[in-house]
Design a protein around this motif. Structure first.
Motif, PDB file in Angstrom:
ATOM      1  N   ALA A  73      27.069  32.002  26.043  1.00 46.44           N
ATOM      2  CA  ALA A  73      27.195  32.705  27.324  1.00 46.44           C
ATOM      3  C   ALA A  73      28.641  33.101  27.539  1.00 46.44           C
ATOM      4  CB  ALA A  73      26.728  31.805  28.468  1.00 46.44           C
ATOM      5  N   ALA A  74      28.841  34.024  28.457  1.00 46.58           N
ATOM      6  CA  ALA A  74      30.182  34.437  28.866  1.00 46.58           C
ATOM      7  C   ALA A  74      30.176  34.667  30.369  1.00 46.58           C
ATOM      8  CB  ALA A  74      30.617  35.701  28.132  1.00 46.58           C
ATOM      9  N   THR A  75      31.263  34.269  31.015  1.00 48.22           N
ATOM     10  CA  THR A  75      31.418  34.492  32.452  1.00 48.22           C
ATOM     11  C   THR A  75      32.863  34.852  32.741  1.00 48.22           C
ATOM     12  OG1 THR A  75      31.884  32.155  32.828  1.00 48.22           O
ATOM     13  CG2 THR A  75      29.612  32.847  33.122  1.00 48.22           C
ATOM     14  N   ASN A  76      33.088  35.449  33.905  1.00 49.12           N
ATOM     15  CA  ASN A  76      34.446  35.706  34.389  1.00 49.12           C
ATOM     16  C   ASN A  76      34.811  34.597  35.357  1.00 49.12           C
ATOM     17  OD1 ASN A  76      34.439  38.138  33.034  1.00 49.12           O
ATOM     18  ND2 ASN A  76      33.910  39.354  34.814  1.00 49.12           N
ATOM     19  N   ASN A  77      36.091  34.198  35.353  1.00 52.17           N
ATOM     20  CA  ASN A  77      36.508  33.206  36.350  1.00 52.17           C
ATOM     21  C   ASN A  77      37.448  33.850  37.365  1.00 52.17           C
ATOM     22  OD1 ASN A  77      39.119  33.222  35.250  1.00 52.17           O
ATOM     23  ND2 ASN A  77      38.863  31.282  34.178  1.00 52.17           N
ATOM     24  N   LEU A  78      37.890  33.077  38.328  1.00 46.49           N
ATOM     25  CA  LEU A  78      38.726  33.599  39.410  1.00 46.49           C
ATOM     26  C   LEU A  78      40.143  33.950  38.962  1.00 46.49           C
ATOM     27  CD1 LEU A  78      37.630  31.151  42.254  1.00 46.49           C
ATOM     28  CD2 LEU A  78      36.886  33.514  41.880  1.00 46.49           C
ATOM     29  N   HIS A  79      40.512  33.578  37.730  1.00 48.39           N
ATOM     30  CA  HIS A  79      41.857  33.847  37.222  1.00 48.39           C
ATOM     31  C   HIS A  79      41.904  35.097  36.349  1.00 48.39           C
ATOM     32  CE1 HIS A  79      42.853  29.898  38.752  1.00 48.39           C
ATOM     33  NE2 HIS A  79      41.848  29.391  38.068  1.00 48.39           N
ATOM     34  N   GLY A  80      40.834  35.893  36.376  1.00 49.22           N
ATOM     35  CA  GLY A  80      40.802  37.115  35.581  1.00 49.22           C
ATOM     36  C   GLY A  80      40.614  36.849  34.097  1.00 49.22           C
TER      37      GLY A  80
ATOM     38  N   LEU B 211      31.407  40.691  25.490  1.00 50.71           N
ATOM     39  CA  LEU B 211      32.675  41.245  25.976  1.00 50.71           C
ATOM     40  C   LEU B 211      32.440  42.509  26.796  1.00 50.71           C
ATOM     41  CD1 LEU B 211      35.113  40.839  22.964  1.00 50.71           C
ATOM     42  CD2 LEU B 211      35.427  39.917  25.258  1.00 50.71           C
ATOM     43  N   LYS B 212      31.601  43.407  26.299  1.00 46.12           N
ATOM     44  CA  LYS B 212      31.309  44.646  27.033  1.00 46.12           C
ATOM     45  C   LYS B 212      30.730  44.333  28.413  1.00 46.12           C
ATOM     46  CE  LYS B 212      30.650  47.830  23.190  1.00 46.12           C
ATOM     47  NZ  LYS B 212      29.696  48.678  22.458  1.00 46.12           N
ATOM     48  N   ALA B 213      29.816  43.364  28.475  1.00 47.88           N
ATOM     49  CA  ALA B 213      29.197  43.012  29.753  1.00 47.88           C
ATOM     50  C   ALA B 213      30.225  42.428  30.715  1.00 47.88           C
ATOM     51  CB  ALA B 213      28.058  42.016  29.523  1.00 47.88           C
ATOM     52  N   GLN B 214      31.105  41.559  30.222  1.00 48.78           N
ATOM     53  CA  GLN B 214      32.091  40.933  31.098  1.00 48.78           C
ATOM     54  C   GLN B 214      33.155  41.935  31.548  1.00 48.78           C
ATOM     55  OE1 GLN B 214      31.618  37.935  32.488  1.00 48.78           O
ATOM     56  NE2 GLN B 214      29.701  38.174  31.386  1.00 48.78           N
ATOM     57  N   ILE B 215      33.550  42.849  30.681  1.00 49.88           N
ATOM     58  CA  ILE B 215      34.526  43.879  31.078  1.00 49.88           C
ATOM     59  C   ILE B 215      33.900  44.807  32.118  1.00 49.88           C
ATOM     60  CG2 ILE B 215      35.808  45.893  30.249  1.00 49.88           C
ATOM     61  CD1 ILE B 215      36.364  44.196  27.681  1.00 49.88           C
TER      62      ILE B 215
END
Length: 79
Positions: free
Chosen positions: A13-20, A59-63
């Protein structure tokens, strides 16, 4: 600096966090790696072609998620 060989077994899995940052959940084999004399010490990230394709999709999804959170540009609009 310690150097390692990191072999990706599975990208989960991949996620974004609050620190960019993008955070990946992975299964990986990690082994210490002795630096080679005369070459800049580096860690190696190793994966199969299939895992590389999964990484690219994640990566594409998170960007895209980062881009969706940015305010829309008003450049060129009149009104």
């Amino acid at each position: 600096m310690k150097t390692h060989q990191i072999e990706i077994q599975k990208l989960k899995a991949a996620t974004n966090n609050l620190h960019g940052q993008i955070v990946f959940k992975v299964d990986a084999l990690v082994a210490s790696r002795e630096p080679i004399e005369g070459i800049e010490p580096s860690s190696l990230l190793v994966m199969t072609e299939q895992n590389a394709r999964v990484l690219m999709a994640l990566l594409k999804a998170q960007i895209a998620e980062f881009d969706a959170k940015k305010p829309k540009s008003r450049h060129g609009r009149h009104g």
